[in-house]
Design an enzyme around this catalytic site. Structure first.
Site, PDB file in Angstrom:
ATOM      1  N   GLY A  35       1.053  -1.381   0.027  1.00 40.72           N
ATOM      2  CA  GLY A  35      -0.037   0.156   0.059  1.00 40.72           C
ATOM      3  C   GLY A  35       0.790   1.109  -0.145  1.00 40.72           C
ATOM      4  O   GLY A  35       1.740   1.468   0.198  1.00 40.72           O
TER       5      GLY A  35
ATOM      6  N   GLU B 118     -15.743  -1.841   5.927  1.00 37.77           N
ATOM      7  CA  GLU B 118     -15.314  -0.318   6.035  1.00 37.77           C
ATOM      8  C   GLU B 118     -16.363   0.039   7.083  1.00 37.77           C
ATOM      9  O   GLU B 118     -16.902   0.530   6.590  1.00 37.77           O
ATOM     10  CB  GLU B 118     -14.576  -0.649   4.895  1.00 37.77           C
ATOM     11  CG  GLU B 118     -13.647  -1.738   4.472  1.00 37.77           C
ATOM     12  CD  GLU B 118     -12.258  -1.985   5.092  1.00 37.77           C
ATOM     13  OE1 GLU B 118     -11.625  -0.692   5.710  1.00 37.77           O
ATOM     14  OE2 GLU B 118     -12.569  -3.325   6.235  1.00 37.77           O
TER      15      GLU B 118
ATOM     16  N   ARG C 147      -1.707   8.402   3.449  1.00 37.46           N
ATOM     17  CA  ARG C 147      -2.203   9.617   4.584  1.00 37.46           C
ATOM     18  C   ARG C 147      -0.830   9.840   5.864  1.00 37.46           C
ATOM     19  O   ARG C 147      -0.852  10.519   6.441  1.00 37.46           O
ATOM     20  CB  ARG C 147      -2.341   8.606   6.013  1.00 37.46           C
ATOM     21  CG  ARG C 147      -4.495   8.913   5.296  1.00 37.46           C
ATOM     22  CD  ARG C 147      -5.194   7.639   5.896  1.00 37.46           C
ATOM     23  NE  ARG C 147      -4.784   5.894   5.435  1.00 37.46           N
ATOM     24  CZ  ARG C 147      -5.533   5.288   5.854  1.00 37.46           C
ATOM     25  NH1 ARG C 147      -6.860   5.233   7.016  1.00 37.46           N
ATOM     26  NH2 ARG C 147      -5.217   3.945   5.091  1.00 37.46           N
TER      27      ARG C 147
END
Ligand code: UD1
Ligand code: CA
Length: 452
Positions: free
Chosen positions: A11, A154, A15
């Site tokens: 990933g 999620e 962030r």
């Protein structure tokens, strides 16, 4: 039974807002992926597979021989990531332990319990959950009326009622391998364009198969790092864990909150660490030492019985019963033999100080080999750099350097020689000889014997 860990590390870690791949951000001095890799390795039986993608090359380079890497390109979600391991693992393992790489505090013990849970589960997989007040953006675990796990939703896709659920998906699963490979092909793309591994729960439930949840008690283990705020939380929790382990092993840490000890550091029994001390890298401290307050040691080895106050040491070797500081700096290649005393405002680089040598105040010693029982007077400087080369200073045993001696290297001083205060030594000095002045000249032969 063959158990293989698959660690997801492809990933982007958007962030984190960083050019460094997320999994290489250090926690207590060690890239976060290293912790997960070790824990997963301990809970499995084969060399782990790491799925890399974003920042693949630095991550691959860091992992070296410790893992098998497979590349996920493009990165289409956690389910898609696990799929990349299929071709190397299909038919070669019974269980697949999937762990996300951004959970450095996860304990090997917990992963082992997860594997054990799956071994007795008739269903296709087991997963770790945790109950927490703050959901931190984690997926919510939906249970049916009988308490069975029905789905993971999620946060972005959750309803109001689902958002209020406090049981969270930790990000560690143990799958029956054959079922997993089939299920991965059936995951549907999400509204975000990703294939979620968490959708395997609903797939199992639809087929009437049981997903087993193992609830973790210790919230700290489940800290997942998505932002630098989480990174600081993980750092604090890891620091506490490290300090506690040292204390339980016999090290006194006067103020754990202001004591920073990186993961690889080793410390002997009955050593006392005072506040504002930072022990980094591969530092090793012996027994019965007093370190700090206000000391930094990086990749430095300290023997037994040393007292080190307000010092900065990098790449140094300090033998037993050495006293250092306050306000001393040891740079790379500094080697202080047994019983050396180094007082305030000194700097040593690439130099050895022999046993019992004393350097009390205000000196710079670079590229020097200094024998035993030498007295280095206040303000002594090795003038080791001529603008082009670093030159060597050699000082024999029992030498007495008067205050403010300048040693213009390359230069050698024979055993038991002496310099007068303010001497500028530009030429070699014979043993048992006193030199004075600028430039220094021999004025007499000394009949001194070496101290017994
Ligand atoms: C994920 C879980 C969530 C869980 C949380 C725990 C999914 C869909 N969601 O959310 O339920 O509560 O972790 O921390 O699994 N990765 C890849 N390839 C990709 C995408 C991600 O390898 O294409 C890796 C990442 O590097 C990371 C891990 O998978 O190590 C999890 O991805 P991340 O984006 O952090 O998922 P979360 O949103 O935290
Ligand atoms: Ca995450």
């Amino acid at each position: 039974m063959k158990i293989t860990a698959v660690i997801l590390a492809a990933g982007q870690g958007t962030r984190m807002k960083s050019t460094l791949p997320k999994v290489l951000h250090p926690v207590c001095g060690v890239p976060m992926i290293e912790y997960v890799l070790r824990a997963a390795w301990e809970a499995s039986s084969e060399v782990p597979v790491v799925v890399i993608g974003h920042g693949a090359e630095p991550v691959r380079e860091f992992l070296g021989e410790t893992a098998r890497c497979v590349v996920q390109e493009p990165q289409l979600g956690t389910g898609h990531a696990v799929q990349q391991a299929e071709s190397s693992l299909r038919g070669k393992t019974d269980l697949v332990l999937v762990v996300y790489s951004d959970m450095p505090l996860m304990r090997a013990e917990s992963l082992k319990r997860l594997v054990e849970t799956q071994k007795t589960n008739p269903g296709p997989f087991s997963l770790l959950t945790v109950k927490a007040e703050d959901p931190r953006g984690f997926g919510r675990v939906i249970r049916g009326p009988g308490g069975d796990v029905q789905a993971i939703v999620e946060e972005a896709a959750a309803t109001e009622a689902q958002l209020a659920i406090h049981e969270l998906n930790v990000g560690a699963y143990c799958f029956s391998a054959e079922w997993l490979w089939e299920a991965l092909g059936k995951i549907k793309v999400s509204s975000k364009g990703e294939y979620y591994l968490t959708d395997t729960v609903a797939l199992a439930v639809e087929a009437g198969l049981r997903v087993q949840a193992l609830e973790l008690e210790d919230l700290v283990e489940t800290i997942g790092i998505n932002t630098r705020v989480h990174l600081a939380e993980a750092e604090a929790a890891m620091r506490q864990r490290i300090n506690r382990a040292h204390m339980l092993a016999g090290v006194t840490i006067v103020d754990p909150a202001s004591t920073y000890i990186e993961a690889e550091v080793r410390i002997g029994r009955d050593t006392v660490i005072w506040p504002n001390t930072y022990l980094r890298g591969e530092t090793v401290i012996g027994e019965d030492c007093v370190i700090g307050p206000n000391t930094i040691a990086e990749d430095t080895s300290v023997g037994n019985g040393c007292e080190i106050l307000a010092a900065v040491m990098e790449g140094a070797v300090v033998e037993d019963n050495v006293g250092i500081g306050p306000f001393a700096r040891l740079r790379k290649g500094a080697h202080l033999c047994q019983g050396v005393h180094m007082g305030n405002f000194g700097e040593i680089k690439d130099s050895t100080l022999g046993p019992g040598t004393k350097m009390g105040h205000f000196s710079y010693i670079g590229n020097a080999a200094i024998g035993a029982e030498v007295n280095i007077g206040a303000g002594t400087i090795t003038c080791n750099y001529d603008g082009v080369h670093k030159n060597k200073t050699e000082i024999g045993e029992g030498v007495f350097l008067g205050s403010d001696t300048m040693l213009v290297a390359p230069v050698k001083l024979g055993a038991r020689s002496r310099t007068g205060a303010g001497a500028v030594v530009t030429k070699d000095v014979e043993a048992d000889t006193l030199v004075v002045g600028v430039p220094a000249r021999a004025i007499k032969k000394l009949g001194l014997k070496v101290k017994e």
